[in-house]
Design a protein around this motif. Sequence first.
Motif, PDB file in Angstrom:
ATOM      1  N   TYR A   1       0.882  -0.968  -0.044  1.00 37.19           N
ATOM      2  CA  TYR A   1      -0.046   0.115   0.078  1.00 37.19           C
ATOM      3  C   TYR A   1       0.917   1.330   0.004  1.00 37.19           C
ATOM      4  O   TYR A   1       0.578   2.115  -0.807  1.00 37.19           O
ATOM      5  N   ASN A   2       1.752   1.343   0.922  1.00 38.44           N
ATOM      6  CA  ASN A   2       2.734   2.366   1.058  1.00 38.44           C
ATOM      7  C   ASN A   2       3.565   2.644  -0.280  1.00 38.44           C
ATOM      8  O   ASN A   2       3.837   3.694  -0.566  1.00 38.44           O
ATOM      9  N   ARG A   3       3.764   1.780  -0.995  1.00 34.07           N
ATOM     10  CA  ARG A   3       4.732   1.723  -1.968  1.00 34.07           C
ATOM     11  C   ARG A   3       3.681   2.214  -3.316  1.00 34.07           C
ATOM     12  O   ARG A   3       4.218   3.229  -4.127  1.00 34.07           O
ATOM     13  N   ALA A   4       2.455   1.735  -3.345  1.00 32.96           N
ATOM     14  CA  ALA A   4       1.640   2.263  -4.438  1.00 32.96           C
ATOM     15  C   ALA A   4       1.241   3.936  -3.999  1.00 32.96           C
ATOM     16  O   ALA A   4       1.214   4.563  -5.126  1.00 32.96           O
ATOM     17  N   ILE A   5       1.016   4.028  -2.851  1.00 33.91           N
ATOM     18  CA  ILE A   5       0.943   5.739  -2.706  1.00 33.91           C
ATOM     19  C   ILE A   5       1.959   6.641  -2.997  1.00 33.91           C
ATOM     20  O   ILE A   5       1.695   7.641  -3.496  1.00 33.91           O
ATOM     21  N   GLU A   6       3.263   5.833  -2.735  1.00 33.70           N
ATOM     22  CA  GLU A   6       4.576   6.813  -2.963  1.00 33.70           C
ATOM     23  C   GLU A   6       4.755   6.850  -4.487  1.00 33.70           C
ATOM     24  O   GLU A   6       4.788   7.838  -5.033  1.00 33.70           O
ATOM     25  N   LEU A   7       4.193   5.781  -5.497  1.00 38.53           N
ATOM     26  CA  LEU A   7       4.258   5.961  -6.833  1.00 38.53           C
ATOM     27  C   LEU A   7       3.353   6.766  -7.378  1.00 38.53           C
ATOM     28  O   LEU A   7       3.481   7.482  -8.440  1.00 38.53           O
TER      29      LEU A   7
ATOM     30  N   LYS B   1       0.490  13.631 -12.040  1.00 38.90           N
ATOM     31  CA  LYS B   1      -0.366  15.100 -11.729  1.00 38.90           C
ATOM     32  C   LYS B   1      -1.792  14.704 -11.189  1.00 38.90           C
ATOM     33  O   LYS B   1      -2.210  15.485 -10.292  1.00 38.90           O
ATOM     34  N   LYS B   2      -2.189  13.617 -11.833  1.00 40.76           N
ATOM     35  CA  LYS B   2      -3.549  13.323 -11.358  1.00 40.76           C
ATOM     36  C   LYS B   2      -3.671  11.816 -11.650  1.00 40.76           C
ATOM     37  O   LYS B   2      -3.365  11.034 -12.610  1.00 40.76           O
ATOM     38  N   VAL B   3      -4.217  10.969 -10.490  1.00 42.74           N
ATOM     39  CA  VAL B   3      -4.422   9.682 -10.491  1.00 42.74           C
ATOM     40  C   VAL B   3      -5.962   9.497 -10.026  1.00 42.74           C
ATOM     41  O   VAL B   3      -6.458   9.664  -8.960  1.00 42.74           O
ATOM     42  N   SER B   4      -6.789   8.864 -10.915  1.00 43.95           N
ATOM     43  CA  SER B   4      -8.282   8.415 -10.559  1.00 43.95           C
ATOM     44  C   SER B   4      -8.348   7.086 -10.625  1.00 43.95           C
ATOM     45  O   SER B   4      -7.654   6.381 -11.244  1.00 43.95           O
TER      46      SER B   4
END
Length: 136
Positions: free
Chosen positions: A95-101, A106-109
């Motif tokens: 989870y932490n790695r995904a949030i970091e990436l 600019k925008k992630v939906s």
Amino acid sequence: MKEIDIYIDGASKGNPGPGGIGVVIYSAGENIKNISSYIGNVTNNVAEYTALIYALQEAIMLKAEVLTINTDSQLLYRQIKKVYRVKSPNIIELYNRAIELMAAFKKVSMRNIRREENCDADKLASRAALTVKKVF
């Protein structure tokens, strides 16, 4: 601005069991990349997060700026959206790695879609999970 749509899925045959990920990437409605990879003996949730991480890393290499990520995993979707807390020690690192990436864009939906809308990624993940690597 480069925008891409990504469909992700993870599969585990046994939960835990042989796992695979499937990622399908579109740009301007055209399929530009498919990823199918065996990821070892994992749970389904680890497979789902691993698919997300593969997708985000690929999007960085493609120099994307705006992403729409489509997943049929309600748990992954709700954890990323902070509706559910991440409690599993196996998942918190992913989870932490995904949030970091995600911070690289600019925008992630993120969209939670029905399984029927995710057939291509599902097939890639299932096929990869069945491709068990034998070491002699």
